[in-house]
Structure formats: structure tokens, C-alpha cells
Write a protein that holds these residues in place. Structure first.
Motif, PDB file in Angstrom:
ATOM      1  N   TYR A  72       0.841  -1.191   0.000  1.00 42.66           N
ATOM      2  CA  TYR A  72       0.000   0.000   0.000  1.00 42.66           C
ATOM      3  C   TYR A  72       0.874   1.239   0.000  1.00 42.66           C
ATOM      4  CZ  TYR A  72      -2.999   3.750   1.800  1.00 42.66           C
ATOM      5  OH  TYR A  72      -3.659   4.940   1.968  1.00 42.66           O
ATOM      6  N   LEU A  73       0.665   2.123  -0.978  1.00 46.55           N
ATOM      7  CA  LEU A  73       1.377   3.403  -1.045  1.00 46.55           C
ATOM      8  C   LEU A  73       0.580   4.426  -0.241  1.00 46.55           C
ATOM      9  CD1 LEU A  73       2.403   3.429  -4.825  1.00 46.55           C
ATOM     10  CD2 LEU A  73       3.651   2.543  -2.848  1.00 46.55           C
ATOM     11  N   ARG A  99       3.350  -1.445   3.968  1.00 39.18           N
ATOM     12  CA  ARG A  99       3.109  -0.021   3.752  1.00 39.18           C
ATOM     13  C   ARG A  99       4.385   0.692   3.322  1.00 39.18           C
ATOM     14  NH1 ARG A  99      -0.049  -2.170   7.451  1.00 39.18           N
ATOM     15  NH2 ARG A  99      -2.210  -1.456   7.712  1.00 39.18           N
ATOM     16  N   VAL A 100       4.254   1.538   2.310  1.00 41.90           N
ATOM     17  CA  VAL A 100       5.381   2.330   1.804  1.00 41.90           C
ATOM     18  C   VAL A 100       4.951   3.794   1.797  1.00 41.90           C
ATOM     19  CG1 VAL A 100       6.808   2.861  -0.211  1.00 41.90           C
ATOM     20  CG2 VAL A 100       6.372   0.472   0.417  1.00 41.90           C
ATOM     21  N   ALA A 101       5.759   4.654   2.400  1.00 44.05           N
ATOM     22  CA  ALA A 101       5.441   6.080   2.424  1.00 44.05           C
ATOM     23  C   ALA A 101       5.358   6.621   0.999  1.00 44.05           C
ATOM     24  CB  ALA A 101       6.492   6.843   3.225  1.00 44.05           C
ATOM     25  N   SER A 150       0.133  12.786  -4.801  1.00 50.76           N
ATOM     26  CA  SER A 150       0.252  13.317  -6.155  1.00 50.76           C
ATOM     27  C   SER A 150       0.783  12.273  -7.136  1.00 50.76           C
ATOM     28  CB  SER A 150       1.182  14.535  -6.175  1.00 50.76           C
ATOM     29  OG  SER A 150       2.518  14.135  -5.944  1.00 50.76           O
ATOM     30  N   LEU A 151       0.633  12.581  -8.396  1.00 58.86           N
ATOM     31  CA  LEU A 151       1.172  11.735  -9.460  1.00 58.86           C
ATOM     32  C   LEU A 151       2.676  11.566  -9.286  1.00 58.86           C
ATOM     33  CD1 LEU A 151       0.144  11.999 -13.169  1.00 58.86           C
ATOM     34  CD2 LEU A 151       2.557  11.860 -12.569  1.00 58.86           C
ATOM     35  N   ARG A 152       3.340  12.659  -8.973  1.00 56.04           N
ATOM     36  CA  ARG A 152       4.790  12.626  -8.767  1.00 56.04           C
ATOM     37  C   ARG A 152       5.173  11.717  -7.601  1.00 56.04           C
ATOM     38  NH1 ARG A 152       5.182  17.545  -8.431  1.00 56.04           N
ATOM     39  NH2 ARG A 152       5.048  17.782  -6.170  1.00 56.04           N
ATOM     40  N   ASP A 153       4.365  11.736  -6.538  1.00 57.71           N
ATOM     41  CA  ASP A 153       4.633  10.878  -5.388  1.00 57.71           C
ATOM     42  C   ASP A 153       4.540   9.403  -5.766  1.00 57.71           C
ATOM     43  OD1 ASP A 153       4.962  13.075  -3.687  1.00 57.71           O
ATOM     44  OD2 ASP A 153       2.828  13.133  -3.181  1.00 57.71           O
ATOM     45  N   GLY A 154       3.515   9.078  -6.554  1.00 65.72           N
ATOM     46  CA  GLY A 154       3.351   7.690  -6.982  1.00 65.72           C
ATOM     47  C   GLY A 154       4.515   7.215  -7.828  1.00 65.72           C
ATOM     48  N   TYR A 155       4.942   8.062  -8.741  1.00 62.74           N
ATOM     49  CA  TYR A 155       6.073   7.733  -9.605  1.00 62.74           C
ATOM     50  C   TYR A 155       7.324   7.465  -8.770  1.00 62.74           C
ATOM     51  CZ  TYR A 155       9.597   8.386 -13.284  1.00 62.74           C
ATOM     52  OH  TYR A 155      10.658   8.213 -14.155  1.00 62.74           O
ATOM     53  N   ALA A 156       7.561   8.305  -7.763  1.00 63.07           N
ATOM     54  CA  ALA A 156       8.784   8.203  -6.966  1.00 63.07           C
ATOM     55  C   ALA A 156       8.785   7.016  -6.012  1.00 63.07           C
ATOM     56  CB  ALA A 156       8.987   9.497  -6.178  1.00 63.07           C
ATOM     57  N   ALA A 157       7.614   6.529  -5.643  1.00 57.74           N
ATOM     58  CA  ALA A 157       7.534   5.462  -4.636  1.00 57.74           C
ATOM     59  C   ALA A 157       7.636   4.066  -5.212  1.00 57.74           C
ATOM     60  CB  ALA A 157       6.216   5.589  -3.864  1.00 57.74           C
ATOM     61  N   VAL A 158       7.577   3.943  -6.517  1.00 59.67           N
ATOM     62  CA  VAL A 158       7.539   2.618  -7.149  1.00 59.67           C
ATOM     63  C   VAL A 158       8.775   1.784  -6.837  1.00 59.67           C
ATOM     64  CG1 VAL A 158       7.625   1.421  -9.371  1.00 59.67           C
ATOM     65  CG2 VAL A 158       5.930   3.213  -8.971  1.00 59.67           C
ATOM     66  N   GLU A 175      10.937   1.739  -4.382  1.00 59.50           N
ATOM     67  CA  GLU A 175      10.965   1.149  -3.045  1.00 59.50           C
ATOM     68  C   GLU A 175       9.899   0.073  -2.893  1.00 59.50           C
ATOM     69  OE1 GLU A 175      10.340   2.273   1.683  1.00 59.50           O
ATOM     70  OE2 GLU A 175      10.548   3.890   0.203  1.00 59.50           O
ATOM     71  N   ALA A 176       8.726   0.325  -3.468  1.00 53.31           N
ATOM     72  CA  ALA A 176       7.645  -0.660  -3.373  1.00 53.31           C
ATOM     73  C   ALA A 176       8.046  -1.997  -3.982  1.00 53.31           C
ATOM     74  CB  ALA A 176       6.391  -0.124  -4.060  1.00 53.31           C
ATOM     75  N   LEU A 177       8.788  -1.955  -5.080  1.00 55.40           N
ATOM     76  CA  LEU A 177       9.177  -3.199  -5.766  1.00 55.40           C
ATOM     77  C   LEU A 177      10.193  -4.017  -4.979  1.00 55.40           C
ATOM     78  CD1 LEU A 177       9.375  -2.072  -9.514  1.00 55.40           C
ATOM     79  CD2 LEU A 177       7.501  -3.228  -8.315  1.00 55.40           C
ATOM     80  N   THR A 178      10.912  -3.397  -4.052  1.00 59.75           N
ATOM     81  CA  THR A 178      11.870  -4.168  -3.232  1.00 59.75           C
ATOM     82  C   THR A 178      11.153  -5.184  -2.345  1.00 59.75           C
ATOM     83  OG1 THR A 178      11.866  -2.563  -1.401  1.00 59.75           O
ATOM     84  CG2 THR A 178      13.469  -2.213  -3.179  1.00 59.75           C
ATOM     85  N   HIS A 179       9.859  -5.000  -2.135  1.00 56.93           N
ATOM     86  CA  HIS A 179       9.084  -5.943  -1.323  1.00 56.93           C
ATOM     87  C   HIS A 179       8.482  -7.069  -2.165  1.00 56.93           C
ATOM     88  CE1 HIS A 179       9.381  -3.262   2.154  1.00 56.93           C
ATOM     89  NE2 HIS A 179       9.130  -2.263   1.324  1.00 56.93           N
ATOM     90  N   GLU A 180       8.783  -7.081  -3.463  1.00 56.56           N
ATOM     91  CA  GLU A 180       8.336  -8.111  -4.403  1.00 56.56           C
ATOM     92  C   GLU A 180       6.826  -8.357  -4.326  1.00 56.56           C
ATOM     93  OE1 GLU A 180      10.688 -11.631  -4.054  1.00 56.56           O
ATOM     94  OE2 GLU A 180      12.597 -10.554  -4.206  1.00 56.56           O
TER      95      GLU A 180
END
Length: 368
Positions: A221-222, A247-249, A253-261, A263-268
Motif C-alpha cells: 500500500y502506497l 506499507r510504503v510512504a 500526487s502523481l509525482r509521489d506515486g512515480y517516486a515510490a515505485v 521502493e515498493a518493488l523491493t518488497h516483491e
């Protein structure tokens, strides 16, 4: 002593009104101005009065909707005002009527389509009742939001705060400073504050149930802004769903979603749940750059069903919320007889192409 002070204040108020509206309250007709006089500068209430052959007090009553006058006189005054190009002073009219006929709206992010749609709904409802709207965006800054709300409250008949981020004590200050305060997606225990909230607790449970039915077990969850009440409701929904979620901080915004990807992928994960659709669109953009296929490699869902969600590639699965109904319900709370009870709205799950069963065993990792 108190009576003398009250009388003095009343006298000052009357003096101010008289000064703003007119220099004379005589009912004697006056002569028409020459065309040079009316066109030499900005038209005044005196120009209208001379042309209509009435007093400035009569002009004020006609144009401010005050004490009625005969239809013939009213028509003559309006025609004269149009001819000379006179526009009433809004501040003076507000002082006379005790009403600005204006509602202030404060939103955290004017670039977020979700808030833009709410604004459209509110503006349409307000216009239908003869009101204007003043809008302030605050760039997700709680302090700026607080300052904007306090300032707007001085000039408008009512204040609508969309998903306010400010603290509860600040929100109570705004409530005390406002003639009427209505909240969207925030609850405040205050006797004069109405609220309309979306049942995000239920929405997250619906999204989790959908992903679980497809066989997803590793979900990220972002998270939205930490100050967002609606994010807290989403978190409650995850706990109620009983589904393990990482949970990933992130942000809103669209920019926030782009930037969080990355880190999110490190959790597979096999699925990502974005705080809102705006975030989810940023996620899709970054996944495309990384060569990650949605939904074969990774399922993505959002919340709110923003207008562009049906037009992304693939279309975005989301929890749909009626912004039209949000705006309509919020406007009803501005009625003088409206209840200050909180109105709860439910949405519905909309399944599109961004979710599917995890069909590939490929491990999705961020690029290095």
C-alpha cells in the motif's frame, strides 16, 4: 456602560454604511449628468442616481436587493446603471446585506482531479442558489491551509474545507472564525460544523477482497499524507480486511506515486494499492519505464475513480466515489437549518484491466 458602548458601535456602523452607499439620503430628484461626466472615469452611484432621477439611497436599495421599490423605478435604475457601466462595490453590498453571497473553498491540491471534480460540483450547486465561490489551494501545506481558511472566513458566508490537513486545534479555531464551516473527508466534534465523508474503510475492504479473490498475497500500500484523515480510514480498512499489507510512504500526487515505485518493488509485491488514482497514474508511468507489465507482472488499483482512470492503459481498477454527490451533500450543509451530523457516503468497486490473477512467476524488482 454596556448600553452606551453598544449604541456607539451601532452609530459607527450606520455612519460607515452611509459613507459607503451615498453622500446624501435625500429623495429629491437630481439632474441627469452630461455624457462627458459619466464617461470621464469609473461610473459611481451618483451617476446612476442622476441619470435615473432618483436618490442614491434608492439606487442602493435596488442594486443591493434591500427594501423594495416600485417596479418602474427599479427598471429605471437598472437601465441607468447599465448605461453608465456602474458596478456596485461588493464590500459595500456585503456590509449592507450582512452577506457576501460567496462561499470559500480550500483544497490541498488544485492539480488533483479529484478535488477539481468536487469544485465543479460545489460551484454548480452554489451558482444554482445565487452564490459565488472563492477557491484557495494550499499545496498540501497544513500551515498555509490554516492561514488561507482564517483569511477567507473574514469575507465569505461559509467555508468548505476539502480533506483539511491542519491540526484539530487549528480546525477548531477556523470553526470559531467562520459563519458556517463544512468539511469534506474530515470529522470535527464541534456543535456548528457539518461534514460529508466517504466510507474509505469499506472501500479498502472491497479492494482487498477483490485482490484476494484473484489470489494476491503480497500487497503493498502506497500511503497518503500522514495528516490526511482519509488515509487513516484506509489504514483502518486494511486492519479490518485481515490481509497482510506492506506499507510504503508515498503521498497524494502523481509525482509521489512515480517516486515510490522503486521502493515498493523491493518488497516483491504481486499487487499495489495506491492512496488515490492520481498516485496510481504515476505508478503506471514508472512501471512502464521499468518494463513491468500491468497486470501480468503486477496488479495496480487506486481509489476515487478520477476522470482519467477509465482512460489509462490499462484502465484502472478503483473504488469509485461520486464527486457530484459529495458536492451536493456538502452544499446542503450550508443551509441555515441543516443538521451538523456527519453524512456518510459509500462508493463502489469498479474493476478494469489493471488487475488480474498473478499469472507469471517472474520476480519484479526495481532497476539498479
Amino acid at each position: 456602560m454596556a448600553g452606551r458602548i453598544g449604541a456607539k458601535r451601532e452609530k459607527v456602523y450606520i455612519t460607515v454604511v452611509a459613507a459607503i452607499v451615498a453622500r446624501t439620503w435625500s429623495n429629491d430628484p437630481v439632474r441627469k449628468p452630461t455624457s462627458d461626466r459619466a464617461s470621464a472615469g469609473r461610473a459611481t452611484i451618483h451617476d446612476v442616481a442622476r441619470l435615473a432621477e432618483v436618490s442614491t439611497a434608492t439606487v442602493s436599495r435596488v442594486l443591493s436587493g434591500g427594501k423594495p421599490v416600485s417596479p418602474q423605478v427599479a427598471d429605471r435604475v437598472r437601465a441607468a446603471a447599465q448605461e453608465v457601466g456602474y458596478r456596485p462595490n461588493p464590500a459595500a453590498q456585503t456590509l449592507l446585506r450582512g452577506s457576501s453571497q460567496t462561499i470559500g473553498v480550500v483544497v490541498p491540491d488544485l492539480g488533483n482531479p479529484y478535488f477539481a471534480e468536487i469544485l465543479k460540483g460545489i460551484a454548480a450547486e452554489a451558482a444554482g442558489d445565487g452564490h459565488h465561490t472563492l477557491v484557495a489551494g494550499t499545496e498540501e501545506d497544513p500551515e498555509q491551509e490554516y492561514r488561507s481558511a482564517i483569511e477567507l472566513a473574514r469575507w465569505v458566508d461559509g467555508l468548505l474545507l476539502c480533506a483539511p490537513r491542519m491540526s484539530a486545534p487549528q480546525l477548531k479555531e477556523v470553526a470559531e472564525a467562520s459563519r458556517r464551516l463544512v468539511l469534506i473527508n474530515r470529522v470535527l466534534r464541534h456543535p456548528s460544523v457539518g461534514a460529508v465523508v466517504v466510507d474509505y474503510h469499506h472501500g479498502i475492504r472491497e479492494l482487498c477482497a477483490h485482490l484476494a479473490s484473484l489470489g494476491h498475497e503480497r500487497i503493498v500500500y502506497l500511503e497518503g499524507p500522514s495528516t490526511a484523515w482519509s488515509d487513516q480510514q484506509r489504514q483502518r480498512g486494511f486492519r479490518a480486511a485481515g490481509l497482510p499489507v506492506t506499507r510504503v510512504a508515498c503521498g497524494s500526487s502523481l509525482r509521489d506515486g512515480y517516486a515510490a515505485v522503486d521502493e515498493a518493488l523491493t518488497h516483491e509485491p504481486t499487487a499495489l494499492i495506491a492512496f488515490n488514482d492520481h498516485v496510481a497514474v504515476g505508478v503506471l508511468s514508472r512501471l512502464r519505464e521499468l518494463g513491468v507489465t500491468v497486470p501480468d507482472d503486477l496488479s495496480v488499483v487506486g481509489v476515487d475513480d478520477a476522470p482519467m482512470s477509465a482512460h489509462t492503459d490499462p484502465g484502472l481498477t478503483t473504488y469509485a466515489v461520486s464527486t457530484v454527490e459529495l458536492g451536493r451533500q456538502a452544499w446542503q450543509h450550508f443551509s441555515p437549518t441543516a443538521s451538523t451530523a456527519t453524512t456518510h457516503l459509500s462508493g463502489e468497486l469498479v474493476v478494469r484491466g489493471s488487475t488480474a490473477r498473478p499469472r507469471r512467476r517472474r520476480t519484479v524488482k526495481p532497476s539498479r
